[in-house]
Design an enzyme around this catalytic site. Structure first.
Site, PDB file in Angstrom:
ATOM      1  CG  HIS A  47      11.069 -60.412  47.046  1.00 41.13           C
ATOM      2  ND1 HIS A  47      10.485 -61.451  46.375  1.00 41.13           N
ATOM      3  CD2 HIS A  47      10.632 -60.494  48.323  1.00 41.13           C
ATOM      4  CE1 HIS A  47       9.727 -62.144  47.217  1.00 41.13           C
ATOM      5  NE2 HIS A  47       9.793 -61.579  48.401  1.00 41.13           N
ATOM      6  CB  THR A  48       7.615 -55.602  47.081  1.00 42.89           C
ATOM      7  OG1 THR A  48       6.690 -56.083  46.100  1.00 42.89           O
ATOM      8  CG2 THR A  48       8.553 -54.593  46.461  1.00 42.89           C
ATOM      9  CG  ASN A  49       5.635 -60.908  50.837  1.00 43.51           C
ATOM     10  OD1 ASN A  49       4.435 -60.748  50.645  1.00 43.51           O
ATOM     11  ND2 ASN A  49       6.141 -62.065  51.239  1.00 43.51           N
TER      12      ASN A  49
ATOM     13  CD  GLU B 131      13.006 -59.421  51.597  1.00 46.64           C
ATOM     14  OE1 GLU B 131      12.947 -59.674  52.807  1.00 46.64           O
ATOM     15  OE2 GLU B 131      12.589 -60.207  50.722  1.00 46.64           O
TER      16      GLU B 131
ATOM     17  CG  ASP C  59      16.535 -71.391  51.364  1.00 43.82           C
ATOM     18  OD1 ASP C  59      16.776 -70.171  51.255  1.00 43.82           O
ATOM     19  OD2 ASP C  59      15.708 -71.841  52.176  1.00 43.82           O
ATOM     20  CD1 TRP C  60      14.300 -68.414  50.251  1.00 44.31           C
ATOM     21  CD2 TRP C  60      13.406 -67.111  48.674  1.00 44.31           C
ATOM     22  NE1 TRP C  60      14.207 -67.146  50.767  1.00 44.31           N
ATOM     23  CE2 TRP C  60      13.648 -66.324  49.821  1.00 44.31           C
ATOM     24  CE3 TRP C  60      12.840 -66.492  47.562  1.00 44.31           C
ATOM     25  CZ2 TRP C  60      13.350 -64.968  49.886  1.00 44.31           C
ATOM     26  CZ3 TRP C  60      12.553 -65.132  47.626  1.00 44.31           C
ATOM     27  CH2 TRP C  60      12.800 -64.398  48.790  1.00 44.31           C
TER      28      TRP C  60
ATOM     29  NE  ARG D 215       2.824 -68.315  46.513  1.00 49.21           N
ATOM     30  CZ  ARG D 215       3.404 -67.193  46.880  1.00 49.21           C
ATOM     31  NH1 ARG D 215       3.647 -66.253  45.994  1.00 49.21           N
ATOM     32  NH2 ARG D 215       3.753 -66.997  48.126  1.00 49.21           N
TER      33      ARG D 215
ATOM     34  CD  GLU E 229       8.505 -59.561  57.308  1.00 45.12           C
ATOM     35  OE1 GLU E 229       9.196 -59.904  56.326  1.00 45.12           O
ATOM     36  OE2 GLU E 229       8.348 -60.277  58.313  1.00 45.12           O
TER      37      GLU E 229
ATOM     38  CG  ASP F 147       9.480 -58.418  53.681  1.00 50.74           C
ATOM     39  OD1 ASP F 147       9.827 -57.936  54.768  1.00 50.74           O
ATOM     40  OD2 ASP F 147       9.059 -59.580  53.566  1.00 50.74           O
TER      41      ASP F 147
END
Length: 198
Positions: free
Chosen positions: A29-31, A16, A105-106, A186, A12, A14
């Site tokens: 936002h990228t992933n 966004e 939620d995030w 993290r 995937e 992303d």
């Protein structure tokens, strides 16, 4: 917008927009997921109001790299580093998706700001959509690995020139607000190996 394959070990890519409070900057936002594993987020403020006009959001994805761009300015590059054991999304067919979804939620200030449903319906508009791609059909790609580059298109081997690399550094210095490669909390066992290569 996202490119995504199917299954438990999906790939995937992303791109966004995250929600915001009125007056706050928008967050892009990228992933990148490969073989079902993501956690490769980078986030950016934009240097303009994305709601004021149409803009061009592009993903260049070829066997060597993924480049995320806004109006021709690269904001992120994720290189293929399979040679050092980092999975790269290149073996699964992906489809392009565009949607609006509730991630309150995030996504908005870490889940502190909830969606105000009184403003519904929410819409997104697109124009001049364009896709240059290899086509997956009957279990095979139209971009065979042994085919000449000229039959695949320039994008298949495209990389950033020095001017694009300079613009990427400008964006990262001035507009990047989150990079998984700098979040040691993290990853208490150590940052992902690709972070050491950057």
């Amino acid at each position: 917008m996202q490119l995504s394959s199917k299954g438990s070990t999906w790939d995937e890519i992303d791109f966004e927009f995250l929600g915001n409070l009125s007056g706050d900057p928008y967050i892009l936002h990228t992933n990148v997921f490969s073989q079902g594993k993501g956690n490769r987020e980078q986030q950016f403020y934009l240097w303009f109001d994305p709601t004021a006009d149409f803009h061009t959001y592009s993903i260049l994805w070829n066997p060597q790299r993924i480049i995320f761009s806004v109006d021709g300015t690269p904001i992120r590059e994720f290189k293929n580093m399979e040679s050092i054991g980092i999975p790269f999304p290149k073996n699964q067919a992906m489809r392009i998706y565009s949607s609006l979804w509730n991630a309150d939620d995030w996504a908005t200030r870490g889940g502190l700001v909830k969606t105000d449903w009184s403003h519904a319906p929410f819409t997104a508009s697109y124009r001049n959509f364009n896709a240059n791609a290899c086509v997956w059909s009957n279990g095979a790609s139209s971009c065979k690995s042994n085919a000449p580059s000229s039959t695949k298109g320039a994008w298949f081997s495209q990389e950033m020139d020095s001017a694009s690399q300079q613009r990427l550094r400008w964006v990262r210095k001035n507009f990047m607000i989150y990079n998984y490669c700098t979040n040691a909390k993290r990853f208490p066992q150590g940052l992902p190996p690709e972070c050491k290569m950057a």
